[in-house]
Design an enzyme around this catalytic site. Structure first.
Site: not given
Ligand SMILES: [Zn+2]
Length: 378
Positions: A78, A80, A108, A140-141, A165, A351
């Protein structure tokens, strides 16, 4: 042009691709790279709920000039990222310190994307005897939105997939689903000095929540031994009700979240909840409650003995595991794939401010993906 995965990652981190922004810039960058490597690229555009232009990109290379509609292996990342604290001034500059590469998205999941491109380049598309796809998604997030769109468009059949991931390079073969519902309980407002004139929505909600807690206990009986915890978990993360201390609350709403184990019927909890509401109505005939079901993302499970699972276990020297959060592997399952989640970096730092990926793991991932492409497509 042969740049290292680290150099490529640095360029990817430099492109701010926070989910609320358009991802056109990063997709255009990736598309150009893929075209240079000899892939055919197709864009799948859509507008998100805020009207912002988003793109999914599917790049395919294979033994013939024709663009395959079935691929043997797909590497999925992903584009984003989650937002970053404005005080993190180096968020979009990849900084290396003590073997760690810091930057928003470094872990990520831009590291996986950099590794996938580097691996494809190292092998070269001329080696491919079966079609390979590189798939880059949006949003995705914010609820796997891009992957869900792509799964609904159903552009290709995928036999095997590696979804990037941060898993510290452990193959993950199953994941729990993710569901949400907003519950609105209504009462009747009145001055708190005259309780007989009102009906407290907060007390009603509290009674319902006690029943929901009983459901949570009941859900523990259905187990999937490969997960920890081994059952569907449930959380009430938000509650809001009432207007003042001396007013009997007219409304109370709360947000329910549950993570179903794969294989469980997706509406099982909602059925239990409906039953609990009926029970409560027997005791309180005026009980007034509305359930607004939100996301119902199913989990996924790829069999332990699937070729891609066995192969990645052998290659990484790590037994396959499971995760309790949603990934795009569920959408790849919908496209037909035996899907495994795997990537460099640790989800626990993903994150956070100061997110990083280990430079050694990044290189290892290139190696793993190169071998996987060779195994499945060359
Ligand atoms: Zn991710």
């Amino acid at each position: 042009m042969a740049e290292s995965a680290k150099e490529l990652l640095s360029k990817l981190v430099r492109i701010n691709s926070v989910s609320s922004n358009s991802n056109v810039e990063i997709i255009s960058f990736l598309q150009e790279r893929c075209l240079q490597l000899g892939f055919h690229c197709r864009r799948y555009p859509y507008k998100d709920d805020a009207g912002v232009e988003k793109l999914n990109l599917v790049c395919i290379a294979g033994p013939t000039e024709e663009i395959a509609n079935e691929v043997e292996l797909a590497l999925v990342g992903h584009t984003d990222t989650v937002p970053y604290d404005p005080d993190w001034h180096e968020a979009t500059t990849l900084i290396e310190r003590d073997g760690k590469l810091f930057g928003r998205g470094a872990c990520d999941s831009k590291a996986f994307i950099a590794a996938a491109l580097t691996a494809a380049q190292a092998l070269g598309v001329a080696q491919l005897r079966k079609p390979l796809a590189l798939i880059f998604t949006a949003d995705e997030e914010v609820g796997l939105v891009g992957a869900k769109r792509l799964a609904a468009e159903n552009p290709i059949f995928v036999s095997n997939a590696i979804v990037g991931e941060p898993t510290s390079l452990q193959p993950i073969r199953a994941g729990k689903g993710y569901s949400l519902a907003e519950v609105i309980v209504r009462g009747r407002e009145a001055h708190s000095a005259y309780p007989e004139l009102g009906q407290s929505a907060i007390i009603r909600a509290a009674r319902l929540i006690m029943r929901i807690d009983e459901i949570a206990q009941k859900l523990r009986n259905e187990k999937h031994p490969d997960f920890s915890p081994a059952f569907t978990t449930l959380n009430i993360g938000l509650i809001r009700g009432g207007t003042a201390k001396n007013v009997i609350a007219g409304e109370c709403r709360f947000t329910l979240e549950w993570r179903p184990i794969p294989g469980q019927e997706s509406d099982k909890f909602l059925k239990y909840l409906g039953h609990a509401i009926e029970q409560q109505k027997l005791e309180d005939p005026e009980f007034d409650c509305q359930v607004n079901a939100g996301r119902t993302d199913t989990g996924f499970e790829t069999p332990q003995n699937a070729r891609v699972v066995k192969y990645l276990e052998k290659l990484t020297g790590k037994g396959s595991g499971t995760v309790s959060f949603g990934t795009e592997a569920a959408q790849l399952r919908q496209l037909g794939a035996d899907a495994v989640v795997l990537g460099p970096g640790d989800i626990r730092v993903a994150h956070r401010t100061g997110e990083y990926v280990s430079a050694v793991e990044l290189e290892k991932c290139v190696d793993i993906l190169r071998h996987a492409i060779q195994e499945f497509c060359a």
